[in-house]
Every structure is written in structure tokens, then in C-alpha cells.
Scaffold this motif. Sequence first.
Motif, mmCIF file in Angstrom:
data_model
loop_
_atom_site.group_PDB
_atom_site.id
_atom_site.type_symbol
_atom_site.label_atom_id
_atom_site.label_comp_id
_atom_site.label_asym_id
_atom_site.label_seq_id
_atom_site.Cartn_x
_atom_site.Cartn_y
_atom_site.Cartn_z
ATOM 1 N N ASN A 143 0.801 -1.217 0.000
ATOM 2 C CA ASN A 143 0.000 0.000 0.000
ATOM 3 C C ASN A 143 0.841 1.279 0.000
ATOM 4 O O ASN A 143 0.307 2.363 0.146
ATOM 5 N N ILE A 144 2.155 1.148 -0.197
ATOM 6 C CA ILE A 144 3.028 2.315 -0.239
ATOM 7 C C ILE A 144 3.324 2.665 -1.691
ATOM 8 O O ILE A 144 3.771 1.829 -2.474
ATOM 9 N N ALA A 145 3.087 3.920 -2.039
ATOM 10 C CA ALA A 145 3.318 4.392 -3.398
ATOM 11 C C ALA A 145 4.762 4.854 -3.580
ATOM 12 O O ALA A 145 5.343 4.689 -4.644
ATOM 13 N N GLU A 146 5.345 5.425 -2.528
ATOM 14 C CA GLU A 146 6.669 6.020 -2.681
ATOM 15 C C GLU A 146 7.351 6.134 -1.318
ATOM 16 O O GLU A 146 6.704 6.424 -0.309
ATOM 17 N N ILE A 147 8.651 5.900 -1.301
ATOM 18 C CA ILE A 147 9.459 6.091 -0.102
ATOM 19 C C ILE A 147 10.631 6.969 -0.486
ATOM 20 O O ILE A 147 11.325 6.700 -1.466
ATOM 21 N N LYS A 148 10.847 8.033 0.279
ATOM 22 C CA LYS A 148 11.976 8.941 0.036
ATOM 23 C C LYS A 148 12.736 9.144 1.345
ATOM 24 O O LYS A 148 12.153 9.116 2.422
ATOM 25 N N LYS A 149 14.017 9.366 1.194
ATOM 26 C CA LYS A 149 14.838 9.734 2.340
ATOM 27 C C LYS A 149 15.591 11.004 1.947
ATOM 28 O O LYS A 149 16.669 10.937 1.356
ATOM 29 N N PRO A 150 14.995 12.179 2.246
ATOM 30 C CA PRO A 150 15.629 13.445 1.884
ATOM 31 C C PRO A 150 16.977 13.624 2.615
ATOM 32 O O PRO A 150 17.323 12.853 3.497
ATOM 33 N N LYS A 151 17.676 14.676 2.241
ATOM 34 C CA LYS A 151 19.010 14.936 2.791
ATOM 35 C C LYS A 151 19.015 15.107 4.300
ATOM 36 O O LYS A 151 20.004 14.817 4.951
ATOM 37 N N ASP A 152 17.908 15.569 4.865
ATOM 38 C CA ASP A 152 17.867 15.775 6.316
ATOM 39 C C ASP A 152 17.786 14.463 7.101
ATOM 40 O O ASP A 152 17.827 14.462 8.324
ATOM 41 N N GLY A 153 17.651 13.341 6.394
ATOM 42 C CA GLY A 153 17.656 12.032 7.046
ATOM 43 C C GLY A 153 16.289 11.513 7.445
ATOM 44 O O GLY A 153 16.157 10.371 7.860
ATOM 45 N N ALA A 154 15.257 12.335 7.323
ATOM 46 C CA ALA A 154 13.903 11.884 7.651
ATOM 47 C C ALA A 154 13.438 10.891 6.599
ATOM 48 O O ALA A 154 13.952 10.853 5.490
ATOM 49 N N LEU A 155 12.500 10.083 6.959
ATOM 50 C CA LEU A 155 11.934 9.119 6.024
ATOM 51 C C LEU A 155 10.548 9.602 5.629
ATOM 52 O O LEU A 155 9.720 9.900 6.487
#
Length: 164
Positions: free
Chosen positions: A100-112
Motif C-alpha cells: 500500500n506504499i506508493a513512494e518512499i523517500k529519504k531526503p538529505k535531512d535524514g527523515a523518512l
Amino acid sequence: MKKLTRKEMLFCLHYAQDRNGRIAAAKAGYASPLHSAVRLLRREEIRTAIAENTPTPLSTADEVLLGYRKLAFGSGADALRLLFSSEPSETDFDALDLFNIAEIKKPKDGALEIKFFDRLKALEHLQAVCGSQSDSAMPFLQALMQSVPQPVEEEKEEMHHCAF
């Protein structure tokens, strides 16, 4: 033919239900779900047990319907496991159901950042499909759709993106 273990039977039942070997193996309790699913599906007695637990082959339309049901009613528990695990291994990823997940990102700030598929749209598609068929669950689905408050435009964007 060799008698199946309890774990192998669980795999067969879960596989017959949603046709996903990795998820079926994870639900049955195998440590390496993807590898185990490939190994299990090669065995004749496993394929026979799956066929016995699947009354009729699913049509493409039925497969699509199962997918929408999974999007609409599926659990987000594995997404939370991913979110709260410090350093997940490849084996951990194999065991997670992230359908059920469309997209996962890990931006530069380290958050998910996890973006889920829209459950309301999945429910609407289910209603459209079920509306053309005689379905005893239809009144429940309509009541469920009507009970969900419609968000204002600003909230819609927030609902589609969950940053953690």
C-alpha cells in the motif's frame, strides 16, 4: 507425496489468497521470504496444495479487485516497522508487506518520507466494480464511503504525503 508441515500449509493458504509468494512466506513465518517462496513454489506437493486451496483460477478482473481490496483495507503496520527500524537489513525488507506504499523517500535531512496509495480512491474503484455486480458487501461499502469526511483541498495534499 511428502506430507506438508504446518508452516508449508500456511504458505499455501496465504499464497492461494493473494498470489504473492514473498508475502505468503513472510506471513507463514519464513526467515528469508523471497528465497523460501521460490524454493517452495518449485515443489510439486506445494503447487498441488495451492491448487486444492484455490477453488477456481482467478481472472484478471478478480486479481485487480483483490489489489484494490488490499489497498483499501490493508495494514500499514509494516510501514511503521520500516519507519521505526534503525538500520533494516535486506532480510527485513523481504518480510515487509509494503503493497500500500506508493513512494518512499529519504531526503538529505535524514527523515523518512512515506507516501501511501489513496485508500478513498481504492474504495471508489471497489464501489464502481461492485456496483455493477450483485454483492452483499455493497451496502457496507457505501456506508463506509459516506462516513468518511471529505477533506478540504489543503488537507488532501497533507494526506497523500506523510513525512516522519
